[in-house]
Design an enzyme around this catalytic site. Structure first.
Site, PDB file in Angstrom:
ATOM      1  N   LYS A  58       4.967 -11.757   2.602  1.00  0.00           N
ATOM      2  CA  LYS A  58       6.357 -11.863   3.065  1.00  0.00           C
ATOM      3  C   LYS A  58       7.067 -12.986   2.308  1.00  0.00           C
ATOM      4  O   LYS A  58       7.432 -12.814   1.171  1.00  0.00           O
ATOM      5  CB  LYS A  58       6.383 -12.094   4.585  1.00  0.00           C
ATOM      6  CG  LYS A  58       6.082 -10.839   5.405  1.00  0.00           C
ATOM      7  CD  LYS A  58       4.615 -10.552   5.537  1.00  0.00           C
ATOM      8  CE  LYS A  58       4.286  -9.605   6.660  1.00  0.00           C
ATOM      9  NZ  LYS A  58       2.868  -9.224   6.639  1.00  0.00           N
TER      10      LYS A  58
ATOM     11  N   ARG B 265       9.272  -0.706  16.749  1.00  0.00           N
ATOM     12  CA  ARG B 265       8.677  -1.932  17.289  1.00  0.00           C
ATOM     13  C   ARG B 265       8.961  -1.911  18.784  1.00  0.00           C
ATOM     14  O   ARG B 265       9.850  -2.563  19.296  1.00  0.00           O
ATOM     15  CB  ARG B 265       9.288  -3.185  16.645  1.00  0.00           C
ATOM     16  CG  ARG B 265       8.888  -3.415  15.206  1.00  0.00           C
ATOM     17  CD  ARG B 265       7.550  -4.120  15.003  1.00  0.00           C
ATOM     18  NE  ARG B 265       6.375  -3.282  14.943  1.00  0.00           N
ATOM     19  CZ  ARG B 265       5.300  -3.537  14.201  1.00  0.00           C
ATOM     20  NH1 ARG B 265       5.270  -4.585  13.407  1.00  0.00           N
ATOM     21  NH2 ARG B 265       4.242  -2.770  14.254  1.00  0.00           N
TER      22      ARG B 265
ATOM     23  N   PHE C  72       2.012 -10.998  17.772  1.00  0.00           N
ATOM     24  CA  PHE C  72       2.123 -10.060  16.669  1.00  0.00           C
ATOM     25  C   PHE C  72       0.911  -9.124  16.757  1.00  0.00           C
ATOM     26  O   PHE C  72      -0.171  -9.550  17.164  1.00  0.00           O
ATOM     27  CB  PHE C  72       2.195 -10.743  15.292  1.00  0.00           C
ATOM     28  CG  PHE C  72       2.382  -9.695  14.220  1.00  0.00           C
ATOM     29  CD1 PHE C  72       3.587  -9.027  14.112  1.00  0.00           C
ATOM     30  CD2 PHE C  72       1.331  -9.311  13.408  1.00  0.00           C
ATOM     31  CE1 PHE C  72       3.736  -7.985  13.196  1.00  0.00           C
ATOM     32  CE2 PHE C  72       1.488  -8.276  12.492  1.00  0.00           C
ATOM     33  CZ  PHE C  72       2.691  -7.613  12.380  1.00  0.00           C
ATOM     34  N   THR C  73       1.110  -7.871  16.352  1.00  0.00           N
ATOM     35  CA  THR C  73       0.088  -6.827  16.581  1.00  0.00           C
ATOM     36  C   THR C  73      -1.316  -7.244  16.116  1.00  0.00           C
ATOM     37  O   THR C  73      -2.258  -7.267  16.907  1.00  0.00           O
ATOM     38  CB  THR C  73       0.504  -5.532  15.876  1.00  0.00           C
ATOM     39  OG1 THR C  73       0.786  -5.826  14.508  1.00  0.00           O
ATOM     40  CG2 THR C  73       1.761  -4.934  16.517  1.00  0.00           C
TER      41      THR C  73
ATOM     42  N   ASP D  99       1.283 -19.429  12.587  1.00  0.00           N
ATOM     43  CA  ASP D  99       1.427 -18.207  11.781  1.00  0.00           C
ATOM     44  C   ASP D  99       2.673 -18.416  10.926  1.00  0.00           C
ATOM     45  O   ASP D  99       3.804 -18.269  11.396  1.00  0.00           O
ATOM     46  CB  ASP D  99       1.571 -16.981  12.685  1.00  0.00           C
ATOM     47  CG  ASP D  99       1.724 -15.697  11.861  1.00  0.00           C
ATOM     48  OD1 ASP D  99       2.069 -15.797  10.661  1.00  0.00           O
ATOM     49  OD2 ASP D  99       1.520 -14.602  12.420  1.00  0.00           O
TER      50      ASP D  99
ATOM     51  N   PHE E 231       0.223   2.426  16.366  1.00  0.00           N
ATOM     52  CA  PHE E 231       1.495   2.764  15.712  1.00  0.00           C
ATOM     53  C   PHE E 231       1.324   3.199  14.265  1.00  0.00           C
ATOM     54  O   PHE E 231       2.135   3.951  13.745  1.00  0.00           O
ATOM     55  CB  PHE E 231       2.464   1.566  15.788  1.00  0.00           C
ATOM     56  CG  PHE E 231       1.917   0.299  15.194  1.00  0.00           C
ATOM     57  CD1 PHE E 231       1.096  -0.532  15.933  1.00  0.00           C
ATOM     58  CD2 PHE E 231       2.225  -0.058  13.896  1.00  0.00           C
ATOM     59  CE1 PHE E 231       0.586  -1.706  15.388  1.00  0.00           C
ATOM     60  CE2 PHE E 231       1.724  -1.230  13.336  1.00  0.00           C
ATOM     61  CZ  PHE E 231       0.894  -2.039  14.084  1.00  0.00           C
TER      62      PHE E 231
ATOM     63  N   TYR F 110     -15.622 -14.999 -11.024  1.00  0.00           N
ATOM     64  CA  TYR F 110     -16.080 -14.771  -9.653  1.00  0.00           C
ATOM     65  C   TYR F 110     -16.055 -16.070  -8.850  1.00  0.00           C
ATOM     66  O   TYR F 110     -15.665 -16.096  -7.691  1.00  0.00           O
ATOM     67  CB  TYR F 110     -17.498 -14.190  -9.647  1.00  0.00           C
ATOM     68  CG  TYR F 110     -17.926 -13.750  -8.270  1.00  0.00           C
ATOM     69  CD1 TYR F 110     -17.689 -12.458  -7.827  1.00  0.00           C
ATOM     70  CD2 TYR F 110     -18.528 -14.651  -7.383  1.00  0.00           C
ATOM     71  CE1 TYR F 110     -18.041 -12.061  -6.557  1.00  0.00           C
ATOM     72  CE2 TYR F 110     -18.882 -14.264  -6.099  1.00  0.00           C
ATOM     73  CZ  TYR F 110     -18.641 -12.969  -5.687  1.00  0.00           C
ATOM     74  OH  TYR F 110     -18.984 -12.586  -4.423  1.00  0.00           O
TER      75      TYR F 110
HETATM   76  N1  F0G Z   1       1.705 -12.308  11.219  1.00  0.00           N
HETATM   77  C1  F0G Z   1       2.957 -11.819  11.164  1.00  0.00           C
HETATM   78  C2  F0G Z   1       4.059 -12.554  11.849  1.00  0.00           C
HETATM   79  C3  F0G Z   1       3.206 -10.638  10.470  1.00  0.00           C
HETATM   80  O1  F0G Z   1       4.451 -10.170  10.425  1.00  0.00           O
HETATM   81  C4  F0G Z   1       2.139  -9.962   9.833  1.00  0.00           C
HETATM   82  C5  F0G Z   1       2.362  -8.697   9.144  1.00  0.00           C
HETATM   83  C6  F0G Z   1       0.852 -10.505   9.927  1.00  0.00           C
HETATM   84  C7  F0G Z   1       0.679 -11.687  10.615  1.00  0.00           C
HETATM   85  C8  F0G Z   1      -0.342  -9.830   9.326  1.00  0.00           C
HETATM   86  O2  F0G Z   1      -0.325  -9.967   7.949  1.00  0.00           O
HETATM   87  O3  F0G Z   1      -0.081  -7.619   7.103  1.00  0.00           O
HETATM   88  O4  F0G Z   1      -0.801  -9.487   5.611  1.00  0.00           O
HETATM   89  O5  F0G Z   1      -2.328  -8.627   7.332  1.00  0.00           O
HETATM   90  N2  F0G Z   1       3.397  -8.026   9.287  1.00  0.00           N
HETATM   91  C9  F0G Z   1       3.760  -6.803   8.593  1.00  0.00           C
HETATM   92  C10 F0G Z   1       5.055  -6.312   9.134  1.00  0.00           C
HETATM   93  C11 F0G Z   1       2.702  -5.763   8.542  1.00  0.00           C
HETATM   94  O6  F0G Z   1       5.471  -5.221   8.693  1.00  0.00           O
HETATM   95  O7  F0G Z   1       5.682  -6.976   9.935  1.00  0.00           O
HETATM   96  P1  F0G Z   1      -0.927  -8.857   6.958  1.00  0.00           P
END
Ligand code: F0G
Length: 460
Positions: free
Chosen positions: A262, A386, A128-129, A219, A452, A76
């Site tokens: 990624k 997208r 980014f979303t 990022d 989405f 832990y």
């Molecule tokens: N920043 C970028 C540029 C991303 O592409 C993603 C996730 C995140 C942050 C968030 O990271 O999913 O680990 O919480 N992108 C995925 C995609 C979901 O399909 O592009 P996460």
């Protein structure tokens, strides 16, 4: 190891185990996508043949990563697996302090809560979303400072991830530097089509932000892919290794969030990093509330082991050459078929321009959502919208109308073969041939956040 720069991008690995896939009929797929409300996120993956929904967490781990799994220390507190991951981040990226999180958005949540105050402004090279949503939930307002070229799918500028310093300067003059806790810089900008920022631009931004005492938060989800493009395209970096370029990129930033799902070749995980002790101390406090203790942050010890190995593997020149080479292979095939895609071809996938593909649909008829559903019906290839659905609504409830209305064919790392790429391109071409007969969609269910993921549609 430095790439030999041979023309071929053949994979620097071979297969030891395979995962069998279910083959479906067109009738099966028509039923499945209807049940999923024409949203590819709501398909059961068992009904998918080639899954290009995302490159996130869908990578194939190496034999070394799987064996590292067995070394996972599940204590832990004070897990030695954490210290391995921390050491890899310090060594390869150069950041001082590390907070593990369950994935990228966990890091975004903590960092946004610490740095952003109500009324602050956060400029970024496109949104980014999840990143933008966390900035907004913390009380900030995102503003786009990416160069105009990034919003034009046909513009072949080699560094469409670059920041327009004039746009930034206007924001600094308008709101004052004190209202800007940081500039949010993504490497290999996802929403622009996997497009890189140049080292030159980043250096200029660094100089500007030092003058105005504004941080740069990185990022770094796809930093190695960005480094590959710098090596291929930027003067002075032809002989540098990806390892060296990545370290240099990070050196011009003050902290980072990362989705390790990624570049870092794992199925789950992420972290926040910072060079500032105060920010670290606050994050170490906060991670306990939202993720877990600061030496696991929501991850199993084995996940942290796999991340440590994956980071190193991602920086291998031959790996990136094959990775981006496969994406380019698919993109060039689509170009040969006359399919409109975002150019230059990006790092993690092919982004089809749905506005150009289905010019008879208005943006309110969801061209990209429609196209993703049609491609699934054709071949069982799952892609992702997208465009307007992903862009969501502003705080005042109005829809964002993004210039880019894209379908992303995202390529998982080390998973599919060149023959799969052929099948994908042929399917896109088949849908392209009957594009004029394709009708749009109407949204019948809209969730409040990140719509989405769970929105539902019906055929017009
Ligand atoms: N920043 C970028 C540029 C991303 O592409 C993603 C996730 C995140 C942050 C968030 O990271 O999913 O680990 O919480 N992108 C995925 C995609 C979901 O399909 O592009 P996460």
């Amino acid at each position: 190891m430095k790439s030999t720069k041979s023309k071929s991008w053949a994979e620097p690995y071979r297969m030891k185990m395979v995962e069998l896939l279910k083959m479906t009929t067109r009738q099966d797929r028509i039923k499945a996508i209807k049940n999923a409300g024409y949203n590819t996120f709501l398909l059961n993956s068992d009904d998918v043949y080639i899954d290009l929904l995302t490159d996130s967490g869908t990578n194939a781990m190496s034999d070394r990563q799987w064996s590292a799994f067995m070394l996972g220390d599940e204590a832990y507190a004070g897990s030695k697996s954490f210290y391995k991951m921390e050491a890899a981040i310090q060594k390869f990226y150069g950041y001082k302090y590390v907070i593990p999180t369950h994935q990228g958005r966990g890091a975004e949540n903590i960092l946004s809560k610490i740095l952003i105050k109500k009324g602050d402004v956060v400029p970024g090279n496109m949104y980014f979303t999840t990143t933008r949503l966390h900035q907004e939930l913390a009380g900030g307002m995102f503003t786009d400072i990416i160069i105009d070229e990034a919003h034009d799918p046909l513009n072949e500028f080699p560094f469409k991830g670059n920041v327009d310093l004039n746009k930034l300067d206007k924001i600094v003059k308008k709101y004052g530097a004190k209202k800007i806790p940081y500039v949010s810089i993504a490497t290999n900008v996802n929403m622009a089509g996997g497009q890189p920022i140049s080292m030159k631009n980043l250096k200029e931004l660094y100089k500007y932000t030092r003058k105005h005492k504004i941080r740069i938060i990185h990022d770094m989800t796809r930093v190695a892919e960005n480094a590959y493009f710098i090596q291929q395209r930027e003067k002075g970096y032809e002989k540098a290794t990806i390892r060296e370029i990545v370290k240099e990129i990070c050196s011009y930033t003050d902290g980072a969030t990362m989705s390790a799902k990624k570049d870092a070749l794992v199925n789950i995980g992420g972290f926040m990093a910072t060079n500032e002790w105060d920010v670290y101390e606050e994050a170490r406090n906060m991670v306990v509330v939202y993720e877990g203790l600061h030496t696991y942050g929501g991850l199993a010890g084995r996940d942290m082991e796999a991340i440590a190995v994956g980071i190193e593997e991602s920086l291998d020149d031959n790996h990136q050459h094959a990775r981006v080479g496969q994406v380019e292979y698919l993109g060039n095939k689509m170009i040969d078929y006359g399919i409109p895609i975002v150019k230059p071809i990006g790092g993690h996938g092919i982004f089809v321009d749905a506005k150009a593909f289905l010019p008879h649909l208005t943006q309110d008829q969801f061209p990209a959502q429609t196209l993703a559903a049609e491609i699934y019906i054709d071949s069982g290839v799952r892609t992702m919208e997208r465009g307007i659905v992903s862009a969501g609504r502003k705080a005042n409830g109005e829809n964002y109308y993004p210039k880019l209305e894209l379908v992303r064919f995202t390529i998982p790392r080390r998973v599919y073969t060149q023959a799969h790429m052929d099948v994908i391109a042929e399917s896109a071409a088949a849908v392209f041939d009957r594009r004029k007969s394709i009708k749009g969609l109407q949204m019948i269910y809209e969730p409040k956040y990140l719509r989405f993921f769970q929105a539902k549609f019906k055929k017009l």
